[in-house]
Design a protein around this motif. Structure first.
Motif, PDB file in Angstrom:
ATOM      1  N   HIS A 150       0.841  -1.210   0.000  1.00  0.00           N
ATOM      2  CA  HIS A 150       0.000   0.000   0.000  1.00  0.00           C
ATOM      3  C   HIS A 150       0.871   1.254   0.000  1.00  0.00           C
ATOM      4  N   ILE A 151       1.918   1.227   0.810  1.00  0.00           N
ATOM      5  CA  ILE A 151       2.812   2.395   0.887  1.00  0.00           C
ATOM      6  C   ILE A 151       3.505   2.610  -0.457  1.00  0.00           C
ATOM      7  N   ASN A 152       4.003   1.518  -1.038  1.00  0.00           N
ATOM      8  CA  ASN A 152       4.693   1.672  -2.330  1.00  0.00           C
ATOM      9  C   ASN A 152       3.762   2.227  -3.406  1.00  0.00           C
ATOM     10  N   HIS A 153       2.536   1.742  -3.419  1.00  0.00           N
ATOM     11  CA  HIS A 153       1.578   2.246  -4.417  1.00  0.00           C
ATOM     12  C   HIS A 153       1.226   3.707  -4.157  1.00  0.00           C
ATOM     13  N   PHE A 154       1.038   4.019  -2.906  1.00  0.00           N
ATOM     14  CA  PHE A 154       0.695   5.394  -2.514  1.00  0.00           C
ATOM     15  C   PHE A 154       1.822   6.354  -2.914  1.00  0.00           C
TER      16      PHE A 154
END
Ligand code: ATP
Ligand code: MG
Length: 269
Positions: A150-154
């Motif tokens: 989620h962090i990488n996508h965000f």
């Protein structure tokens, strides 16, 4: 200046062993050289910040994470302090409020992302949601495990939309933390900084190091790299953080906007 910032950048999926990474600067530069360089860097940063502000097309997000007494506050004061406050926003993320906890973990983060033209500085960040939250088991494991992606996508979303991201892990050893925490008990003007709860976090040092290693390794991407800063040598820490910011801003290809009028044709009586 003889600093290669690549030496401190975490490569995508690099296996990190923080015990093997020096928390002290062992290079050849002297304190005096670095202090002198830092004065020049401040001016450079001010110039670059002005172009970022004028360009209005992009933003810079700077994330600081560290153990307690790792030097987040003083790095921000030294390196970000000299910038024009009108184009800067510093946000400190504390334990989430009931209201914040009623949302997904990135909700409060997204709301504080700097607008175009600005430098946003995070003192702690969404990484707490895979650090303290993991170490203290504040959320179910399967929920936390999904957060790396989620962090990488965000962060990719932010980067695609014009926010450049750079992240600093201010590395210190457990012994150094002991000395810094002790200092808070020795000086009346530092008493206010002492928080007995920090000792509980300190007991979990090894778990925190594991959590940091996983976060650094999984979430250091080209568009949002982590840098591991040897933070026990504070004069080098400041120069290195400033150097990374300068090179990052330079790489953003910022320009003063072209005027939509001919300056030579305007006469002011
Ligand atoms: P100082 O240097 O002044 O102590 P600080 O950043 O440590 O500054 P504190 O209020 O002492 O500020 O601590 C904030 C606490 O909030 C930290 O222990 C941090 O781990 C915790 N925290 C931050 N984000 C989260 C989160 N998403 N979930 C749980 N705890 C969090
Ligand atoms: Mg604290």
């Amino acid at each position: 200046m003889d600093i290669d910032i690549k030496d401190y950048r975490v490569k995508d999926d690099d296996k990190i062993n923080l015990k093997k990474i020096p928390a002290e600067y062992k290079g050849k530069l002297s304190k005096d050289e670095c202090r002198e360089e830092f004065e020049k860097q401040k001016e450079k940063l001010q110039e670059l910040q002005e172009v970022l502000y004028a360009d209005e097309g992009k933003a810079l997000l700077v994330v600081f994470q560290a153990m307690d007494a790792g030097g987040k506050d003083s790095t921000i004061r030294h390196v970000i302090g000299p910038l024009n406050p009108a184009g800067c926003r510093v946000t400190s993320f504390k334990a989430p409020t009931v209201h914040e906890l009623a949302h997904d973990f990135l909700w409060r983060i997204h709301a504080n992302i700097p607008p175009r033209g600005y430098i946003g500085v995070f003192n702690r960040s969404h990484y707490e949601d895979i650090l303290i939250v993991k170490v203290k088991k504040l959320a179910p494991e399967e929920v936390i495990e999904k957060r790396y992606d989620h962090i990488n996508h965000f962060e990719k979303l932010l980067s695609d939309e014009g926010t450049r991201i750079v992240k600093f892990y201010l590395h210190i050893s457990k012994l150094y933390q002991k000395k810094r925490l002790e200092r808070r008990l020795e000086r009346p003007d530092k008493y206010w900084k002492f928080n007995a709860d920090d000792l509980k976090e300190r007991e979990l040092w090894d778990d925190y190091m594991d959590a940091f290693e996983t976060a650094l390794s999984h979430c250091s991407k080209k568009h949002a790299p982590w840098y591991i800063i040897p933070s026990e040598t504070r004069w080098f820490r400041d120069v290195l953080v400033a150097e990374v910011l300068i090179e990052t801003l330079k790489d953003m290809d910022l320009h003063y906007p072209k005027p939509d009028y001919d300056p030579n044709s305007i006469i002011i009586d």
